[in-house]
Design an enzyme around this catalytic site. Structure first.
Site, PDB file in Angstrom:
ATOM      1  N   ARG A   1      11.760  -0.195  11.855  1.00 42.28           N
ATOM      2  CA  ARG A   1      10.386  -0.292  12.366  1.00 42.28           C
ATOM      3  C   ARG A   1      10.277  -1.478  13.299  1.00 42.28           C
ATOM      4  O   ARG A   1      10.462  -2.623  12.886  1.00 42.28           O
ATOM      5  CB  ARG A   1       9.405  -0.450  11.187  1.00 42.28           C
ATOM      6  CG  ARG A   1       8.895   0.863  10.670  1.00 42.28           C
ATOM      7  CD  ARG A   1       7.940   0.684   9.526  1.00 42.28           C
ATOM      8  NE  ARG A   1       6.722  -0.034   9.867  1.00 42.28           N
ATOM      9  CZ  ARG A   1       5.666  -0.107   9.071  1.00 42.28           C
ATOM     10  NH1 ARG A   1       5.680   0.506   7.909  1.00 42.28           N
ATOM     11  NH2 ARG A   1       4.607  -0.792   9.434  1.00 42.28           N
TER      12      ARG A   1
ATOM     13  N   ARG B   1      11.982  -5.890   5.213  1.00 46.99           N
ATOM     14  CA  ARG B   1      11.988  -4.455   5.497  1.00 46.99           C
ATOM     15  C   ARG B   1      12.500  -4.200   6.913  1.00 46.99           C
ATOM     16  O   ARG B   1      13.204  -3.225   7.157  1.00 46.99           O
ATOM     17  CB  ARG B   1      10.576  -3.873   5.330  1.00 46.99           C
ATOM     18  CG  ARG B   1      10.519  -2.390   5.621  1.00 46.99           C
ATOM     19  CD  ARG B   1       9.197  -1.765   5.225  1.00 46.99           C
ATOM     20  NE  ARG B   1       8.093  -2.247   6.038  1.00 46.99           N
ATOM     21  CZ  ARG B   1       6.819  -1.920   5.839  1.00 46.99           C
ATOM     22  NH1 ARG B   1       6.484  -1.131   4.836  1.00 46.99           N
ATOM     23  NH2 ARG B   1       5.879  -2.390   6.617  1.00 46.99           N
TER      24      ARG B   1
ATOM     25  N   ARG C   1      -9.643   0.461   8.562  1.00 56.05           N
ATOM     26  CA  ARG C   1      -9.205  -0.893   8.910  1.00 56.05           C
ATOM     27  C   ARG C   1     -10.229  -1.627   9.757  1.00 56.05           C
ATOM     28  O   ARG C   1      -9.997  -2.781  10.112  1.00 56.05           O
ATOM     29  CB  ARG C   1      -7.882  -0.822   9.673  1.00 56.05           C
ATOM     30  CG  ARG C   1      -6.635  -1.089   8.808  1.00 56.05           C
ATOM     31  CD  ARG C   1      -5.422  -0.856   9.688  1.00 56.05           C
ATOM     32  NE  ARG C   1      -4.249  -1.577   9.295  1.00 56.05           N
ATOM     33  CZ  ARG C   1      -3.208  -1.035   8.659  1.00 56.05           C
ATOM     34  NH1 ARG C   1      -3.230   0.212   8.271  1.00 56.05           N
ATOM     35  NH2 ARG C   1      -2.133  -1.759   8.418  1.00 56.05           N
TER      36      ARG C   1
ATOM     37  N   LYS D   1       0.834  -1.214   0.000  1.00 55.78           N
ATOM     38  CA  LYS D   1       0.000   0.000   0.000  1.00 55.78           C
ATOM     39  C   LYS D   1       0.864   1.256   0.000  1.00 55.78           C
ATOM     40  O   LYS D   1       0.645   2.165  -0.793  1.00 55.78           O
ATOM     41  CB  LYS D   1      -0.929   0.010   1.230  1.00 55.78           C
ATOM     42  CG  LYS D   1      -1.856  -1.195   1.318  1.00 55.78           C
ATOM     43  CD  LYS D   1      -2.828  -1.097   2.491  1.00 55.78           C
ATOM     44  CE  LYS D   1      -2.185  -1.164   3.861  1.00 55.78           C
ATOM     45  NZ  LYS D   1      -1.652  -2.488   4.231  1.00 55.78           N
TER      46      LYS D   1
ATOM     47  N   ARG E   1       0.018  -9.120  13.226  1.00 53.59           N
ATOM     48  CA  ARG E   1      -0.582  -8.096  12.352  1.00 53.59           C
ATOM     49  C   ARG E   1      -1.439  -8.756  11.272  1.00 53.59           C
ATOM     50  O   ARG E   1      -2.495  -8.247  10.911  1.00 53.59           O
ATOM     51  CB  ARG E   1       0.521  -7.246  11.708  1.00 53.59           C
ATOM     52  CG  ARG E   1       1.143  -6.288  12.703  1.00 53.59           C
ATOM     53  CD  ARG E   1       2.484  -5.781  12.234  1.00 53.59           C
ATOM     54  NE  ARG E   1       2.415  -4.996  11.025  1.00 53.59           N
ATOM     55  CZ  ARG E   1       3.482  -4.677  10.292  1.00 53.59           C
ATOM     56  NH1 ARG E   1       4.679  -5.089  10.666  1.00 53.59           N
ATOM     57  NH2 ARG E   1       3.348  -3.953   9.217  1.00 53.59           N
TER      58      ARG E   1
END
Ligand code: B4P
Length: 191
Positions: A134, A128, A89, A14, A146
């Site tokens: 992160r 990532r 969401r 996204k 998640r």
């Protein structure tokens, strides 16, 4: 106005595709993930509360996220349209977004739902995590949480927009360029 929702599980691309779509269509990018990370960087009270949820891979409470989006919409009164990335969401967020759009005499034109297999999602996010800093990308358990949160609370949001015939599904695996072209084709058919 051209208001779009880019939808999909964590790591579906996204954020990656939003960067390209806002340039092509001249839209204002509203990413709740980015807004929350900016609050965390500023060490605001909202950010500190949100961090507790994000670090566990859980969704941040609706009222926090809806308030943030409401302010962002109010602070951008003259834009051509919004690209909502990572929002809504939950069903409550979807209902709130409809109300916010109505207040501006506009609506959501299309929800672009990106589909990516679970193995690919895990591998993208953990990759990532090696470089992004992160905290929600580095731990495999948090990444799994998640994805579970997505199935439990978020996937149904697409059903809400399906009632109004607004959902288009896009295969989110392949090159970034090919996926971008597929998204643009769908948007161009609708506008
Ligand atoms: P987000 O910031 O929305 O994060 P995301 O879902 O992980 O990211 P995205 O799908 O954008 O992935 P990206 O393009 O970056 O949310 C983070 C957290 O914030 C949530 O877990 C939640 O706690 C909280 N939150 C956010 N919004 C909320 C809301 N509305 N309500 C409640 N809580 C909320 O891509 C991922 C990786 O894949 C990148 O490394 C990228 O380079 C790679 N990639 C992208 N496209 C690729 C391709 N085609 N091929 C290979 N790799 C690709």
């Amino acid at each position: 106005m051209l208001n779009l929702i880019l939808f999909g599980p964590p790591g579906s691309g996204k954020g990656t595709q939003s960067e390209k779509l806002i340039v092509k269509y001249g839209l204002k990018h509203l990413s709740t993930g980015d807004l929350l990370r900016s609050e965390i960087a500023q060490q605001s009270q909202l950010g500190m509360e949100a961090k507790n949820f994000m670090d566990k891979g859980q969704l941040v409470p609706d009222e926090v996220v809806i308030g943030m989006i409401r302010s962002a919409i109010e602070n951008n009164p003259t834009v051509k349209g919004f690209l909502f990335d990572g929002f809504p969401r939950t069903s409550a967020q979807a209902a709130a977004l409809d109300e916010l759009m109505e207040l501006k005499n506009t609506s959501i034109k299309i929800m672009l739902a990106m589909e990516v297999g679970e193995k690919e999602l895990m591998s993208r996010l953990l990759k990532r995590g090696e470089t992004s800093g992160r905290s929600d990308d580095t731990n495999e358990e948090v990444v799994k949480a998640r994805i579970i949160e997505y199935h439990n609370k978020t996937a149904a949001v697409a059903d809400y927009y399906k009632q109004f015939n607004k959902v288009v599904t896009i295969k989110g695996e392949g090159t970034v360029e090919d996926i971008f072209n597929a998204l643009c084709n769908e948007i161009d058919l609708k506008v």
